[in-house]
Design a protein around this motif. Structure first.
Motif, PDB file in Angstrom:
ATOM      1  N   ILE A  94       0.836  -1.201   0.000  1.00 61.41           N
ATOM      2  CA  ILE A  94       0.000   0.000   0.000  1.00 61.41           C
ATOM      3  C   ILE A  94       0.872   1.252   0.000  1.00 61.41           C
ATOM      4  O   ILE A  94       0.592   2.216  -0.722  1.00 61.41           O
ATOM      5  CB  ILE A  94      -0.973  -0.019   1.196  1.00 61.41           C
ATOM      6  CG1 ILE A  94      -2.014  -1.113   0.993  1.00 61.41           C
ATOM      7  CG2 ILE A  94      -1.647   1.332   1.381  1.00 61.41           C
ATOM      8  CD1 ILE A  94      -2.845  -1.416   2.218  1.00 61.41           C
ATOM      9  N   GLY A  95       1.942   1.224   0.788  1.00 63.53           N
ATOM     10  CA  GLY A  95       2.854   2.371   0.810  1.00 63.53           C
ATOM     11  C   GLY A  95       3.501   2.618  -0.540  1.00 63.53           C
ATOM     12  O   GLY A  95       3.586   3.765  -0.994  1.00 63.53           O
ATOM     13  N   MET A  96       3.925   1.552  -1.208  1.00 66.05           N
ATOM     14  CA  MET A  96       4.526   1.701  -2.537  1.00 66.05           C
ATOM     15  C   MET A  96       3.493   2.183  -3.553  1.00 66.05           C
ATOM     16  O   MET A  96       3.806   2.991  -4.419  1.00 66.05           O
ATOM     17  CB  MET A  96       5.128   0.371  -3.003  1.00 66.05           C
ATOM     18  CG  MET A  96       6.339  -0.063  -2.207  1.00 66.05           C
ATOM     19  SD  MET A  96       7.709   1.087  -2.334  1.00 66.05           S
ATOM     20  CE  MET A  96       8.165   0.884  -4.024  1.00 66.05           C
ATOM     21  N   PHE A  97       2.262   1.696  -3.446  1.00 71.53           N
ATOM     22  CA  PHE A  97       1.208   2.145  -4.353  1.00 71.53           C
ATOM     23  C   PHE A  97       0.964   3.635  -4.190  1.00 71.53           C
ATOM     24  O   PHE A  97       0.878   4.368  -5.181  1.00 71.53           O
ATOM     25  CB  PHE A  97      -0.077   1.358  -4.085  1.00 71.53           C
ATOM     26  CG  PHE A  97      -1.242   1.862  -4.883  1.00 71.53           C
ATOM     27  CD1 PHE A  97      -1.348   1.560  -6.223  1.00 71.53           C
ATOM     28  CD2 PHE A  97      -2.222   2.638  -4.290  1.00 71.53           C
ATOM     29  CE1 PHE A  97      -2.419   2.029  -6.964  1.00 71.53           C
ATOM     30  CE2 PHE A  97      -3.293   3.110  -5.020  1.00 71.53           C
ATOM     31  CZ  PHE A  97      -3.392   2.808  -6.368  1.00 71.53           C
ATOM     32  N   ILE A  98       0.864   4.081  -2.956  1.00 72.13           N
ATOM     33  CA  ILE A  98       0.630   5.500  -2.708  1.00 72.13           C
ATOM     34  C   ILE A  98       1.802   6.330  -3.213  1.00 72.13           C
ATOM     35  O   ILE A  98       1.626   7.380  -3.821  1.00 72.13           O
ATOM     36  CB  ILE A  98       0.376   5.743  -1.204  1.00 72.13           C
ATOM     37  CG1 ILE A  98      -0.980   5.153  -0.814  1.00 72.13           C
ATOM     38  CG2 ILE A  98       0.441   7.227  -0.866  1.00 72.13           C
ATOM     39  CD1 ILE A  98      -1.230   5.108   0.669  1.00 72.13           C
ATOM     40  N   ARG A  99       3.002   5.851  -2.985  1.00 68.33           N
ATOM     41  CA  ARG A  99       4.205   6.583  -3.405  1.00 68.33           C
ATOM     42  C   ARG A  99       4.319   6.672  -4.922  1.00 68.33           C
ATOM     43  O   ARG A  99       4.696   7.710  -5.472  1.00 68.33           O
ATOM     44  CB  ARG A  99       5.427   5.899  -2.825  1.00 68.33           C
ATOM     45  CG  ARG A  99       6.716   6.574  -3.166  1.00 68.33           C
ATOM     46  CD  ARG A  99       7.864   5.925  -2.437  1.00 68.33           C
ATOM     47  NE  ARG A  99       9.101   6.485  -2.918  1.00 68.33           N
ATOM     48  CZ  ARG A  99      10.165   5.778  -3.229  1.00 68.33           C
ATOM     49  NH1 ARG A  99      10.145   4.479  -3.086  1.00 68.33           N
ATOM     50  NH2 ARG A  99      11.249   6.354  -3.662  1.00 68.33           N
ATOM     51  N   LEU A 100       4.002   5.588  -5.616  1.00 69.36           N
ATOM     52  CA  LEU A 100       4.193   5.540  -7.071  1.00 69.36           C
ATOM     53  C   LEU A 100       2.934   5.867  -7.865  1.00 69.36           C
ATOM     54  O   LEU A 100       2.975   5.910  -9.091  1.00 69.36           O
ATOM     55  CB  LEU A 100       4.688   4.151  -7.488  1.00 69.36           C
ATOM     56  CG  LEU A 100       6.052   3.746  -6.942  1.00 69.36           C
ATOM     57  CD1 LEU A 100       6.354   2.315  -7.324  1.00 69.36           C
ATOM     58  CD2 LEU A 100       7.126   4.678  -7.447  1.00 69.36           C
ATOM     59  N   ARG A 101       1.830   6.103  -7.200  1.00 67.54           N
ATOM     60  CA  ARG A 101       0.550   6.298  -7.866  1.00 67.54           C
ATOM     61  C   ARG A 101       0.607   7.361  -8.960  1.00 67.54           C
ATOM     62  O   ARG A 101       0.122   7.163 -10.054  1.00 67.54           O
ATOM     63  CB  ARG A 101      -0.504   6.661  -6.832  1.00 67.54           C
ATOM     64  CG  ARG A 101      -1.860   6.884  -7.399  1.00 67.54           C
ATOM     65  CD  ARG A 101      -2.877   7.135  -6.328  1.00 67.54           C
ATOM     66  NE  ARG A 101      -2.331   8.026  -5.314  1.00 67.54           N
ATOM     67  CZ  ARG A 101      -2.884   8.261  -4.148  1.00 67.54           C
ATOM     68  NH1 ARG A 101      -4.004   7.663  -3.845  1.00 67.54           N
ATOM     69  NH2 ARG A 101      -2.340   9.087  -3.281  1.00 67.54           N
ATOM     70  N   GLU A 155       3.376   8.592 -10.426  1.00 65.12           N
ATOM     71  CA  GLU A 155       4.591   8.573 -11.238  1.00 65.12           C
ATOM     72  C   GLU A 155       4.485   7.745 -12.502  1.00 65.12           C
ATOM     73  O   GLU A 155       5.150   8.030 -13.476  1.00 65.12           O
ATOM     74  CB  GLU A 155       5.763   8.036 -10.408  1.00 65.12           C
ATOM     75  CG  GLU A 155       6.225   8.980  -9.327  1.00 65.12           C
ATOM     76  CD  GLU A 155       7.477   8.477  -8.651  1.00 65.12           C
ATOM     77  OE1 GLU A 155       8.228   7.713  -9.275  1.00 65.12           O
ATOM     78  OE2 GLU A 155       7.695   8.843  -7.497  1.00 65.12           O
ATOM     79  N   ILE A 156       3.669   6.714 -12.516  1.00 62.61           N
ATOM     80  CA  ILE A 156       3.609   5.806 -13.654  1.00 62.61           C
ATOM     81  C   ILE A 156       2.269   5.976 -14.347  1.00 62.61           C
ATOM     82  O   ILE A 156       1.224   5.940 -13.715  1.00 62.61           O
ATOM     83  CB  ILE A 156       3.807   4.348 -13.202  1.00 62.61           C
ATOM     84  CG1 ILE A 156       5.174   4.184 -12.566  1.00 62.61           C
ATOM     85  CG2 ILE A 156       3.632   3.404 -14.386  1.00 62.61           C
ATOM     86  CD1 ILE A 156       5.435   2.822 -11.997  1.00 62.61           C
ATOM     87  N   ARG A 157       2.320   6.154 -15.651  1.00 57.98           N
ATOM     88  CA  ARG A 157       1.104   6.290 -16.451  1.00 57.98           C
ATOM     89  C   ARG A 157       0.963   5.069 -17.352  1.00 57.98           C
ATOM     90  O   ARG A 157       1.955   4.520 -17.828  1.00 57.98           O
ATOM     91  CB  ARG A 157       1.170   7.552 -17.300  1.00 57.98           C
ATOM     92  CG  ARG A 157       1.179   8.791 -16.453  1.00 57.98           C
ATOM     93  CD  ARG A 157       1.047  10.005 -17.303  1.00 57.98           C
ATOM     94  NE  ARG A 157       1.093  11.171 -16.431  1.00 57.98           N
ATOM     95  CZ  ARG A 157       1.369  12.367 -16.841  1.00 57.98           C
ATOM     96  NH1 ARG A 157       1.620  12.586 -18.112  1.00 57.98           N
ATOM     97  NH2 ARG A 157       1.392  13.381 -16.010  1.00 57.98           N
ATOM     98  N   LEU A 158      -0.250   4.696 -17.605  1.00 62.98           N
ATOM     99  CA  LEU A 158      -0.517   3.592 -18.509  1.00 62.98           C
ATOM    100  C   LEU A 158      -0.215   4.022 -19.940  1.00 62.98           C
ATOM    101  O   LEU A 158      -0.255   5.208 -20.255  1.00 62.98           O
ATOM    102  CB  LEU A 158      -1.977   3.165 -18.394  1.00 62.98           C
ATOM    103  CG  LEU A 158      -2.395   2.632 -17.021  1.00 62.98           C
ATOM    104  CD1 LEU A 158      -3.892   2.390 -17.004  1.00 62.98           C
ATOM    105  CD2 LEU A 158      -1.644   1.372 -16.691  1.00 62.98           C
TER     106      LEU A 158
END
Length: 85
Positions: A61-68, A70-73
């Motif tokens: 969950i922490g990584m998801f919040i952090r990277l949410r 930054e990465i685009r589909l």
């Protein structure tokens, strides 16, 4: 993930090494779980496994919040490859 980050000629060796490492870690973990069950009882295995699952969920969950953001589909980026914002 390996298919995207390893050169094609090295991919078979990389996947074989990954499989061997997974097998070795699994064998060692089964020895550890067996020892823990003998030493502390079977209930301790469930507590240990549940604790690891909770820790993994918190990290995920922490990584998801952090990277949410930054990465685009690829569809959002307008090309065939994902792009970091």
């Amino acid at each position: 993930m390996f298919q995207l980050n390893v050169a094609e000629p090295k991919l078979p060796n990389t996947l074989v090494a990954h499989g061997a490492l997974n097998s070795a870690v699994f064998a060692i973990s089964m020895l550890l779980v067996g020892w823990m069950a003998e030493r502390f009882g079977p209930a301790s295995i469930y507590v240990f496994g549940g604790s690891l699952s909770c820790i993994s969920a918190v990290i995920g969950i922490g990584m998801f919040i952090r990277l949410r953001g930054e990465i685009r589909l690829p569809s959002e980026a307008g090309n065939k490859e994902g792009v970091r914002a």
